[in-house]
Structure formats: C-alpha cells, structure tokens
Design an enzyme around this catalytic site. Structure first.
Site, PDB file in Angstrom:
ATOM      1  CG  HIS A  43      59.759  31.985 -60.142  1.00  0.00           C
ATOM      2  ND1 HIS A  43      60.919  32.680 -60.354  1.00  0.00           N
ATOM      3  CD2 HIS A  43      59.269  32.425 -58.958  1.00  0.00           C
ATOM      4  CE1 HIS A  43      61.130  33.516 -59.340  1.00  0.00           C
ATOM      5  NE2 HIS A  43      60.131  33.368 -58.474  1.00  0.00           N
ATOM      6  CG  ASP A  77      59.695  31.894 -55.045  1.00  0.00           C
ATOM      7  OD1 ASP A  77      60.463  32.803 -55.385  1.00  0.00           O
ATOM      8  OD2 ASP A  77      58.486  31.868 -55.353  1.00  0.00           O
ATOM      9  CG  ASP A 104      59.352  37.003 -58.211  1.00  0.00           C
ATOM     10  OD1 ASP A 104      58.469  37.821 -58.519  1.00  0.00           O
ATOM     11  OD2 ASP A 104      59.210  36.167 -57.305  1.00  0.00           O
ATOM     12  CG  HIS A 127      63.147  36.832 -55.094  1.00  0.00           C
ATOM     13  ND1 HIS A 127      63.813  35.920 -55.868  1.00  0.00           N
ATOM     14  CD2 HIS A 127      61.826  36.546 -55.216  1.00  0.00           C
ATOM     15  CE1 HIS A 127      62.936  35.108 -56.444  1.00  0.00           C
ATOM     16  NE2 HIS A 127      61.717  35.471 -56.065  1.00  0.00           N
TER      17      HIS A 127
END
Length: 995
Positions: free
Chosen positions: A36, A38, A151, A411
């Site tokens: 993951h 970001d 997420d 996000h």
C-alpha cells in the site's frame, strides 16, 4: 494509511477456532501480495520514491522473475509511472512486460491514485482513472478489470457505477461502518452485487467484495520491516520486522495463517479465501518477504489435508475467477452508499469532509480550469493553423495539470489527512499546473483576439470563454482601479455594467458585466478609463451602485425580531433582512408565491483535544464536546444596490470590540434584463463567505434555519453524480458527528411544498441537526496531544482564512429539480475571464476568427472534450501488434482524435420532460469544430471498444432489471446518432478530418 483495530496476537489466537473444528470442504486460500503506497500522506512523493517505492518495484520484479509461482498486484500508477519512466532499466522493462503478459504481475484499479470516495467529484475520479488506464493500455495493452479501494474512508455508490462503465468485473472495498461490517460478517453478506445507480440498468452493476475486519494488512508476516525515512532511527526498521522462518518456529507462522484463514472462511459463502499479504510501504525488500513466505506456504500445502486448506500466491483476477466459477446466487444491493465511516462508536470519520478547506477549494478550481483549458485547446487545434503555438507544448501544459488534479484525488490528499509539508507539495503541483494552463490560454487568445491599442492607451482587453455546451447568461466580475469606466463589446457597442467599491480591496472597484455566451464560445470586451463626462461623449457609463450602511447589532440584544424589515429583490426572490438583528429574516419565492422564514448565522463546535480523556477531533475524526454555539457577538451590515446586482454584506465579529470580523457573508441577487436567457441567474442567491482565522480547537459552521417541516431528513450528493437520502439517526454515542455527511456539490432539505437547495463550489461536511435546519462545516482548526499524531506532525493547526462559495435555490420541488443540475454546473464551470493590457501588440497577421457554438440539449452535459494525445491505435489487435514491434520508433500523438464524454443529468423520474431519453447527432453538434470522419463508442476511460467489452455476469437473487439502456434499443455502432438515457455516461472517440 494503515488500518486500526488489530487485536494483539494472543487475543486473536484465543478467539479463533481450534484446528480441525471446521468440517466444510477444503478451502483455497489466495495469498495476494501487495504494497500500500500512499501518494502523499506522511511523506512527499519524492521522499517515498527515494526511500521505498523504487525498491518495491526493483525487488518485486526480480523476485517474480526468479520464481514462477509468485504473484503481485500493483495499484497506484503515479508511483509506477515515475519508476517506469525515470528509473527502470531496459532489462527491467522487458521483465515487467513478460510478467504482465503471463498474468503474474497484475495492475488493479489502475488509476493514478487510490482516490477518496467521500469528497472527490466524479469528474476527477474519471480523470485520474483515465490517466492511469491510458498509460497502462498504451504501454502494455492491458486494461485493469478489478478495483482495490481498500483504504478510502467510506464507500460511495458512484464508484461501483464508474468501475462498471470502465469494464471492471469486481470491486473491492474495506472501510465501512464498524457495526455494519460486523453484521455483514455474521450473515455472510460481505459479498454482493451492487447496483450503484437507481436509473441505470443491470449492465452497470458490479460484484463487490468488502474486506473483513482484518482489512488489507496481514500482521505477523512482515519480514522486511519498516522503511527508514530521513530523520528516523535505523533501528526503527526492526520495530515491525518478524523473525525469519526456521524449522524451529515454522509452526507458529503456519498456525497463525491457517487459523486466520479458517476464521475468515466463516464470513464468506464460497470455499475461497482472499488473504491480502502486505501493508503500508511493504515489499521494499521482496526477497526477504517471498523467501520466508515460500517456506510457510510450502509447509501448509504439504499438510493441506490436515489443515483442510491449500494456499497459493494469487492476483485478484485469480481469486475472483474462482468465486465467479462457483455460480452462487448473490444478494443485490441498491444505490445506497457506505457513508459515513465510523471506526467505532467514538470515532466518526466525518471531520475530513472539511479538513484543509483551502486545499479542497484549490483542487476544484484547478479541475474547473483544466476542463475549460481542454475544450479551448481542442477547439484551437481543430480549427486554427496554430502558427504561434506548438500543439505538443500545449499538450504538455494540459498533461501537467491532469497529473496534479489526478494526484490530489488520493485518499490522503484532498481529504486533508496529511502532514503540512505534504500539503505544501500538493499546492505546489496544482499551482504550477494551473500556471501552465493559464499560459496556454493566453497564447490561444493572443492568436485569436489581438488586443490592438486604440487612440487612448491603458485599460484592459477582456476575453470571456464559456466552457459549457449551452448558452449561458451570467454576470462576470472584474476588479478595476478606476471608478469611471467605459466598456464596449466586440462590435464596439456599450455594455450593461455596474461598478462599486470592492469588498476586499478598499482602493479598487468591482465591475459587474452582464454577458450572454453561446456554448464553447468567446465574448470579448474593451475596458478603459472614462476620461470624459457622460454628457460630453453621449456614451453610457456603468451604473455606480449606492451603498447603505447599517450600524452594528449585538447578538444578545433583546429587541423584537421581525419588526423592522428591509427587502432586497430580483424577479425571482425577495430577501427580507431584519434591521433589528442584521440577519436574514425570510425569503419570498415569487413563482410559487410562498414565503419561507430563514435565518443564517455562524456557529462553532468546541472539540475535544485530550486523548487521555477520551476520543479527540483530528484531521479525520470529528468529536464535538457538545452542541454548536454562536461564534459571534455583533454583526454589521451593508447593502450595495445597483441595476444588475444587489449585494448584502454581513460582517460577524467574534467580540464586540474586535476591529476585524472573523466571519462574513456576501450575498448577491442578480437582475437580468427582459428577454435575456437569465432563468438560472435569477433563481439563485449567490453567497461567498469569509471564515477565519479560527481560534484553536474550533470547527466553524454556517447554520441555515428555516420553518420548513423537514423531519431532520437531509439529502446530499455522492460525488456530484447522484443524491442520497440522509435521515437523522440517534446513536448511543457521538450522534452529532455520525449525522454528518459529505457534500461534494449539492445538498437540500425539503417540506411537502418547498425545497431549499445548497450548491457548493467545493466539498464540505453537511448535516441537519434540527427540523428545518441545514448546516455546512466550512473550516476546522484542531490540535490534540495524541502521541502518534504529534511524532509525525499529523496536525490540523490551520490558521488560514478561507472563502468558500454556496448558491442557494429556493422553490417548489418541481422547480428546483429542473434547475439544480444545470445550476450546479453553472457554478462549477463559470466562464473563464482573461485580461490583457490593451496596449499589447498583436502578432502580425493574426485576427479574430469566426466561431460556431457547440450546443447540447438542456439535459445533456458535455463532461469532457479533449485531445488526450494518446499514441495507441483504437483497434486492439493493431495496437498489440505495434507493441510487439521495435519500440524505438514510437508513433506520434493523434491530434485529430478527440475524447468526448456526455452525461445525462437527470434520474429516470426526476422531471417529466428533462428525464426523457435524448437523441443527439454528434456530427451536427460538433460541426463547429470541424468535419467528423468517424465516431467510436468507448468504455469510460477510453481503453475498450464497447462492442468488444465483455464483463462478467453474476447470478443474483433479485431478477428485477432496473430501467436503463439494456431495455432500450441502441443505435448502430459507429453512427453519429446516439440516444442517451437518464444518468448514462457515454464516452466516444471522435475522429476529425485533417486540414
């Protein structure tokens, strides 16, 4: 961002079933490796690329190449593209192509980022998907078919609709309300078929998988530790690192994985378990990861009968293919969303709807500028010989802003849930991209509209561009430094205008100009200081508005309310202001002949900040300490009245003796002359606010209170695409925060006879805490002592002043239903105003060119008109052949292929006329841009020919087919005539003839 709520290891083991307790058929456990990443959260993109992203792709590619059984899914394309374009060697690129072709490296989701679903606009969701999908298809010839929205903080029902239109076969989400997830686990309803739009057919439904309570992380199986960023100790790497697997401890790891898989199996209806392996920033040393997991998985598979399961590395495609092959009949979910998201009863993640309000506004302004720049550039390239502008340079400017707008949909970006320096990065990228598009627009208008100097130097040449495909009548605002002004249009005729002292700049003046502009067309005006009196020249000058000032009024004054009213009116409304309070008193809506009592005031929630005394407000969470309180003690008012616009200026002072107001409302009512197409202009009360700086640990709202009997039912939008009904709900704890919802573009409250609509320029939080009330959270400033947030500087000490905009529409349900959609677009895509000095010298030989309008029916919106600049062939077979050839000679960008996307604005039963299907002849509509050679209908992101796209069908318990395009005949493929049904979004490639 890493999920919360993991149970300690011993507690997990204690709660899970003992081995052998299950007697179900043998399970297949699909271990899906992922990292993951970001795109901006605690670290900038550059920092992440240097510290771990590069190592993830370098090492994963190497490890997949070494062992054929291994798999990996790649998600965020911004990072992959940065690695591919700037770091990957030719050898690595060759390996990646091989892995992709073999299905061992799978691109899922495929957008530039994993976009937020609460506060993003669906135009921007589509943009970031289109950017990523275009790259993947152009580079590899592949099209993502599965989502991975694991997420984002809540799930919108717009997203599954868009993914279905993009050709996806399944959709994965995770963060939904804690209580609902538990119920869905207990009843085996974490998988369902989602019909995200009530107007569209089953063709736009999608199979949806909600990750269980363990979400997307796999605690206990991280052997590469923590990535070490600058400023952190190298020893931090070992904090989360597991010990290597050996023959002495192998049973610890296998027991943990097996028990976890068996527990998960009880929550799903098929004998297939999706087991995500990875978490935030993992796999930067893929060798350690795979080497250890290989041992664990080989041990389990050698004892598969004993464990009653087998494990295998898998992609999402592998897992969903197995689920699909079981032919289970699935429950159908309607268009309801999964918002808001609460982690538990004390943590409602509704604060981020308003966090970093300034960034939210900048992101939407950038998106609107990009929308205008795309169609302006397209029109210019198709029609002009472009002697003074290199189209390749123009595409670069647009591409830079496309990338920046896509990036900020992440996000942890537009949500405001990032550290301050990452926010600075987003602002820098957006500002740089906007500057480039402004420069592009300047070159275009310099070529199209030379600003020849007249007999008197000075003044401005103003070009106004309407990016909508309808004729728009509106009032544009210019700031000038002279009171006496002469303004003429392109034919030299005087223009109706009004001038008044600026509300923000004491030495300047606001000039209001009434304009009517056809679709995708320009108007241009000359504005000069008037050096002679009106009597001598005989030319009319703009009307100078008169200002009426009213003394300050105290909030706690005991005077009678409503006894001293002053009206402000136009042809649609009369707004009554109470001189005893200096607040709005009521609004008379002329068409329905109804008066609605309505008042507005600024209030604040005081929020909790001490984590040792309970939950606190932060970037994500809203935790008020009680009901909202008035945030002002005195209010001063001015009314500035003129023939075009009357402006009401209300200044709210936190304390009586403050020299500057903390809050302000600027309300405008416009008047349009008889005969002008000013219905939308007349039927709105435009409001601009000034909010801040706030005191510490305050959350500022604008509360509008009416006497409408609404039953505390609110309606707010999903991403600007569709409305959701939001009844007020009572909870055991945190009721105020859990009744907040995102408002991306619109919200309304209504009684049986009247509706009050709020249209917003940017995303906010919205709630109805009382009957007849609607409140909008405009700004937040919160700081707490949470050690985890403090150590990474994840704070929201936002001392800025923000200036959001809302438009108010009041009227019957029928009236507002017809006006709301077009009005929200009129706010989102206001005409672009460009100024040049009149004494600039125009390029020799250039001149104003004849323009033809592009006009669509009132229920159809031109969602995008752009030249993407893609280099791939529309023919899939031909494109794959090209990819297999020598890649040293890349094809050029096709500047005659235009991406066109049209949207039907209305639901099936929203309006008796506007909800009807509409047939459009694209060749006729676009003839003002050139000669259309051919029309291809494509998938949402352009990578599929719709005639070749075959999505999986899923058996459902509900055989009812919603109304939509599957129940109506479609035109022959490739024809210029298309029929668009309610809420449809249709995407086309339009090929134009060469000059």
């Amino acid at each position: 961002m890493k999920p919360w709520g993991w149970l300690p290891l011993l507690l997990q083991l204690g709660l899970m079933w003992p081995l052998g307790a299950l007697s179900e058929p043998r399970l297949r456990v699909f271990v899906v490796p992922h990292s993951h990443m970001d795109v901006g959260w605690l670290h900038t993109i550059q920092e992440s690329m240097q510290v771990y992203v590069t190592n993830v792709y370098n090492s994963v590619v190497e490890e997949l190449t070494l062992e054929k059984k291994r798999r990996f899914i790649a998600v965020e394309q911004e990072y992959f593209r940065l690695w591919w374009d700037g770091i990957a060697s030719d050898g690595q690129k060759s390996q990646v192509r091989q892995l992709v072709a073999e299905g061992r490296l799978e691109f899922v989701l495929g957008g530039q980022v994993m976009h937020d679903e609460a506060v993003t606009h669906f135009d921007d969701q589509i943009l970031q998907l289109t950017e990523g999908h275009g790259f993947l298809y152009e580079t590899f010839g592949v099209r993502p078919q599965f989502s991975w929205q694991v997420d984002p903080f809540g799930a919108s029902s717009t997203t599954p609709t868009l993914f279905a239109l993009a050709g996806f076969n399944a959709h994965v989400i995770s963060r939904i309300d804690y209580n609902l997830k538990k119920v869905m686990q207990d009843t085996q309803e974490l998988q369902f078929v989602w019909r995200g739009s009530r107007s569209l057919s089953v063709q736009q439904e999608i199979f949806t998988h909600v990750l269980d309570q363990f979400s997307y992380c796999s605690e206990g199986f991280n052997w590469d530790g923590e990535a070490i960023f600058p400023g952190t100790s190298p020893n931090d790497m070992y904090l989360q690192m597991q010990i290597p697997v050996t023959k002495d401890n192998i049973q610890i790891f296998t027991s943990l994985l097996v028990r976890n898989a068996l527990t998960r199996a009880t929550w799903f209806r098929t004998p297939h378990v999706l087991w995500p392996w990875g978490c935030d920033r993992q796999f930067f040393n893929a060798s350690l990861q795979f080497t250890n997991m290989d041992i664990v998985m080989d041990y389990i598979n050698s004892h598969s009968l004993e464990f009653n399961l087998s494990v295998e590395y898998a992609t999402l495609g592998d897992y969903f293919l197995a689920v699909h092959s079981d032919q289970v009949s699935w429950q159908v979910r309607d268009h309801r969303d999964f918002l808001p998201y609460s982690l538990d009863m004390h943590h409602a993640w509704t604060g981020f709807y308003a966090s970093r309000s300034g960034l939210k506004g900048l992101a939407r302004r950038a998106s609107s500028l990009l929308y205008a720049g795309e169609s302006m550039f397209t029109r210019y390239v198709l029609l002009a010989p472009h002697r003074f502008l290199n189209p390749a340079w123009g595409l670069q400017q647009l591409q830079q802003l496309r990338w920046a707008v896509s990036e900020v949909q992440h996000h942890d970006a537009i949500t405001g849930t990032h550290v301050p320096r990452v926010g600075d990065m987003f602002v820098e990228h957006l500002s740089t991209g906007m500057e480039g598009v402004h420069n592009l627009m300047s070159y275009i208008i310099q070529d199209r509209f030379p600003a020849h100097s007249g007999p008197e130097p000075g003044g401005h040449f103003v070009v106004v561009y309407n990016p909508l495909a309808w004729t728009v009548t509106t009032i544009i605002t210019l700031t000038v430094d002279f009171l006496k002004v002469s303004i003429t249009d392109e034919s030299g005729r005087p223009v109706l205008a009004q001038v008044q002292p600026s509300k923000e700049m004491p030495s300047a003046y606001d000039l209001y100009v009434l304009t009517t502009i056809p679709g995708l067309s320009y108007r241009h005006y000359s504005i000069r200081p008037s050096r002679s009196s009106q009597e001598k020249t005989g030319e009319p000058e703009p009307f100078v508005a008169k200002t009426m000032q009213f003394g300050g009024r105290l909030r706690r004054s005991a005077r009678q309310v409503g006894g001293n009213l002053v009206p402000v009116n136009n042809d649609c409304y009369i707004v009554f202001l109470d001189l005893d309070t200096n607040l709005m008193h009521s609004v008379w809506e002329r068409q329905s002949n109804r008066k609605v009592y309505m008042t507005q005031q600024f209030m604040e929630y005081h929020v909790k900040s001490d984590v040792w005394k309970g939950s606190v407000s932060d970037n994500y969470v809203f935790t008020p300490s009680g009901a909202a309180e008035p945030a002002w003690e005195a209010v001063r008012m001015e009314i500035v009245e003129g023939p075009l616009v009357t402006e009401i200026r209300q200044y709210f002072y936190r304390k009586v003796n403050d020299s500057e107001p903390t809050f302000a409302i600027y309300s405008r009512l416009a008047r349009s002359p008889q005969g002008s197409d000013g219905e939308l202009l007349c039927h709105r009360i435009e409001q601009e606010y000034r909010v801040g700086p706030l005191e510490l640990n305050r959350e500022a709202i604008l509360r509008t209170s009416t006497k409408l009997n609404t039953g505390r039912v609110l309606y707010s939008d999903n991403n600007g695409y569709q409305m959701q009904r939001r009844p007020y709900r009572d909870y055991k704890s945190n009721t105020i925060a859990r009744n907040y919802y995102p408002m991306v573009q619109s919200a309304f409250i209504q009684s049986r006879r009247s509706r009050l609509v709020l249209l917003s320029e940017q995303a906010h939080g919205v709630s109805s805490q009382g009957n007849g009330q609607v409140e909008v959270m405009l700004h937040r400033r919160v700081v707490n002592n949470d050690p985890g947030n403090m150590v990474v500087d994840l704070t929201l000490n936002d001392t800025s002043v923000v200036q959001p905009v809302l438009w108010l529409l009041l009227g019957s349900r029928a009236l507002t239903s017809g006006l709301r959609q077009r009005s929200r677009l009129a706010l989102q895509h206001r005409p672009v105003v460009m100024l040049r000095e009149i004494n600039e010298i125009a390029p020799r030989g250039s001149g104003s060119r004849q323009q033809e309008a592009v006009t669509l029916p009132p229920s159809i919106h031109l969602q995008i008109l752009s030249i993407p600049g893609w280099k791939y062939s529309s023919n899939h077979t031909e494109h794959l052949r090209t990819l297999q050839k020598d890649r040293k000679h890349e094809p050029k960008a096709d500047l005659r292929r235009v991406l066109l996307r049209l949207q039907h604005l209305y639901e099936v039963d929203q309006d008796p006329v506007l909800s009807r299907p509409v047939t459009v002849n694209l060749r006729s509509v676009l003839e003002g841009l050139g000669s259309v050679v051919s029309v291809e209908e494509r998938s949402l992101t352009g990578t599929w020919d719709v005639n070749e796209m075959r999505r999986w069908t899923w058996s459902t318990r509900d055989r009812h087919h919603h109304r939509g395009n599957s129940s109506w005949p479609s035109p022959p493929p490739g024809g210029p005539e298309v029929t668009i049904y309610p809420k449809e979004i249709r995407t086309f490639f339009i090929h134009f003839q060469e000059h």
